[in-house]
Structures are given as C-alpha cells and as structure tokens.
Design a protein around this motif. Sequence first.
Motif, mmCIF file in Angstrom:
data_model
loop_
_atom_site.group_PDB
_atom_site.id
_atom_site.type_symbol
_atom_site.label_atom_id
_atom_site.label_comp_id
_atom_site.label_asym_id
_atom_site.label_seq_id
_atom_site.Cartn_x
_atom_site.Cartn_y
_atom_site.Cartn_z
ATOM 1 N N UNK A 44 -16.056 -2.630 -9.219
ATOM 2 C CA UNK A 44 -15.824 -3.430 -7.623
ATOM 3 C C UNK A 44 -14.430 -3.679 -7.719
ATOM 4 N N UNK A 45 -14.151 -3.809 -6.548
ATOM 5 C CA UNK A 45 -12.814 -3.934 -5.750
ATOM 6 C C UNK A 45 -12.458 -5.361 -6.326
ATOM 7 N N UNK A 46 -11.281 -5.362 -6.856
ATOM 8 C CA UNK A 46 -10.688 -6.598 -7.502
ATOM 9 C C UNK A 46 -9.219 -7.054 -7.084
ATOM 10 N N UNK A 47 -9.387 -8.367 -6.991
ATOM 11 C CA UNK A 47 -8.037 -8.873 -6.454
ATOM 12 C C UNK A 47 -6.851 -8.667 -7.383
ATOM 13 N N UNK A 48 -5.603 -8.272 -6.874
ATOM 14 C CA UNK A 48 -4.566 -8.024 -7.625
ATOM 15 C C UNK A 48 -3.424 -9.197 -7.487
ATOM 16 N N UNK A 49 -2.970 -9.271 -6.281
ATOM 17 C CA UNK A 49 -1.810 -10.205 -5.839
ATOM 18 C C UNK A 49 -1.967 -10.576 -4.186
ATOM 19 N N UNK A 50 -1.604 -11.705 -3.921
ATOM 20 C CA UNK A 50 -1.365 -12.062 -2.516
ATOM 21 C C UNK A 50 -0.158 -12.687 -2.186
ATOM 22 N N UNK A 51 -0.084 -12.537 -0.912
ATOM 23 C CA UNK A 51 1.496 -13.515 -0.476
ATOM 24 C C UNK A 51 1.226 -14.017 0.936
ATOM 25 N N UNK A 52 1.845 -15.154 1.176
ATOM 26 C CA UNK A 52 1.624 -15.568 2.497
ATOM 27 C C UNK A 52 2.512 -15.369 3.156
ATOM 28 N N UNK A 53 2.035 -15.665 4.447
ATOM 29 C CA UNK A 53 2.873 -15.123 5.826
ATOM 30 C C UNK A 53 4.400 -15.233 5.703
ATOM 31 N N UNK A 54 4.999 -16.271 5.021
ATOM 32 C CA UNK A 54 6.405 -16.437 5.149
ATOM 33 C C UNK A 54 7.068 -15.839 3.564
ATOM 34 N N UNK A 55 5.832 -15.617 2.943
ATOM 35 C CA UNK A 55 6.394 -15.032 1.379
ATOM 36 C C UNK A 55 6.766 -16.190 0.421
ATOM 37 N N UNK A 56 6.318 -17.640 0.963
ATOM 38 C CA UNK A 56 6.582 -18.778 0.105
ATOM 39 C C UNK A 56 5.639 -18.999 -0.881
ATOM 40 N N UNK A 57 4.446 -18.484 -0.694
ATOM 41 C CA UNK A 57 3.425 -18.636 -1.786
ATOM 42 C C UNK A 57 2.913 -17.283 -2.161
ATOM 43 N N UNK A 58 2.570 -17.159 -3.552
ATOM 44 C CA UNK A 58 2.179 -15.884 -4.051
ATOM 45 C C UNK A 58 1.056 -16.420 -5.215
ATOM 46 N N UNK A 59 0.045 -15.429 -5.376
ATOM 47 C CA UNK A 59 -0.624 -15.486 -6.316
ATOM 48 C C UNK A 59 -1.010 -14.243 -7.073
ATOM 49 N N UNK A 60 -1.333 -14.474 -8.265
ATOM 50 C CA UNK A 60 -1.775 -13.169 -9.098
ATOM 51 C C UNK A 60 -2.934 -13.346 -9.633
ATOM 52 N N UNK A 61 -3.687 -12.108 -9.997
ATOM 53 C CA UNK A 61 -4.903 -12.062 -11.021
ATOM 54 C C UNK A 61 -4.132 -12.147 -12.388
ATOM 55 N N UNK A 62 -4.813 -12.913 -13.344
ATOM 56 C CA UNK A 62 -4.229 -13.045 -14.713
ATOM 57 C C UNK A 62 -4.053 -11.742 -15.374
ATOM 58 N N UNK A 63 -4.419 -10.702 -15.039
ATOM 59 C CA UNK A 63 -4.520 -9.134 -15.667
ATOM 60 C C UNK A 63 -3.128 -8.690 -15.351
ATOM 61 N N UNK A 64 -2.487 -9.188 -14.292
ATOM 62 C CA UNK A 64 -1.348 -8.595 -13.888
ATOM 63 C C UNK A 64 -0.178 -9.404 -13.834
ATOM 64 N N UNK A 65 -0.512 -10.821 -14.085
ATOM 65 C CA UNK A 65 0.803 -11.987 -13.991
ATOM 66 C C UNK A 65 1.694 -11.617 -15.003
ATOM 67 N N UNK A 66 2.935 -11.567 -14.634
ATOM 68 C CA UNK A 66 4.120 -11.197 -15.449
ATOM 69 C C UNK A 66 4.352 -9.939 -15.480
ATOM 70 N N UNK A 67 3.530 -8.969 -15.051
ATOM 71 C CA UNK A 67 4.101 -7.560 -14.834
ATOM 72 C C UNK A 67 4.167 -7.044 -13.666
ATOM 73 N N UNK A 68 3.536 -7.673 -12.670
ATOM 74 C CA UNK A 68 3.670 -7.131 -11.335
ATOM 75 C C UNK A 68 3.949 -8.160 -10.439
ATOM 76 N N UNK A 69 4.634 -7.904 -9.208
ATOM 77 C CA UNK A 69 5.509 -8.883 -8.298
ATOM 78 C C UNK A 69 5.199 -8.240 -6.877
ATOM 79 N N UNK A 70 4.496 -9.309 -6.149
ATOM 80 C CA UNK A 70 4.361 -9.011 -4.657
ATOM 81 C C UNK A 70 5.313 -9.619 -3.850
#
Length: 125
Positions: A44-70
């Motif tokens: 299934x399609x899975x979440x990787x990362x998200x960023x808010x409209x201004x860039x002030x908030x970000x979130x990551x899937x645990x599997x990519x945290x520390x390796x990926x940057x949005x």
Amino acid sequence: QVQLVESGGGLVQAGDSLRLSCAASGGAFSNYQMGWFRQAPGKEREFVAAISRTGGRVSYADSVKGRFTISRDNAKNTVYLQMHSLKPEDTAVYYCAARGGGWTNSVRPSEYNYWGQGTQVTVSS
C-alpha cells in the motif's frame, strides 16, 4: 486545481543520497500542506514526510526519521525530499501530494487532495 510534477528519482546504491523535487502549478502553493508518500510493488501507499504551509512544521515516518529531510521553497513552488543513507527497502515509487486546510499529522493518503505522477527510486544492495 494544483498540478504536481516529481523529479529526481533514479537508481542508486545502498548508502547513497538522492534529492527529489516536486514542482507545483495551478494554485497558490503556500496554501497547501505538502507530503511525500511512497509505494513499493505489492504494498500500500505509505506516508513518508509532510511539511506545513509555511515550513514551520514537519513530520516523518519512523522508517525515514533521521535520514530524510522534507523542505519547501514557496517562492519556487517546490517541495523537496532529501534522502540520505538509502536502503534497499526505500525502493518505491515516490509521490508528492498536496492538501488544503490546516496542519494535520494524519498519514492517510486520503487526507491529500492532489497527487503527482510519481518518480521511481531504486536502491540496490
């Protein structure tokens, strides 16, 4: 109506880095929360990362945290996904997505209104 076009995918070796870009057009880019999702064959399609409209908030899937940057550049109508220390399990088609409204931590693809066509990332061992 927002159109999204991903680029930057490719074939890399484990441990390499890659940066994906997603260019938006047809809408006020800064009005949209942006997300990256991925889908591997048979999964299934899975979440990787998200960023808010201004860039002030970000979130990551645990599997990519520390390796990926949005990140995003609202002046260029572009969102990026910088990927480091890639692993074979990161192999998937990566999709960019946009949603209107306020920030959500939801990882559900259904929360996003607009999608790109995807770009293939293949990581060899």
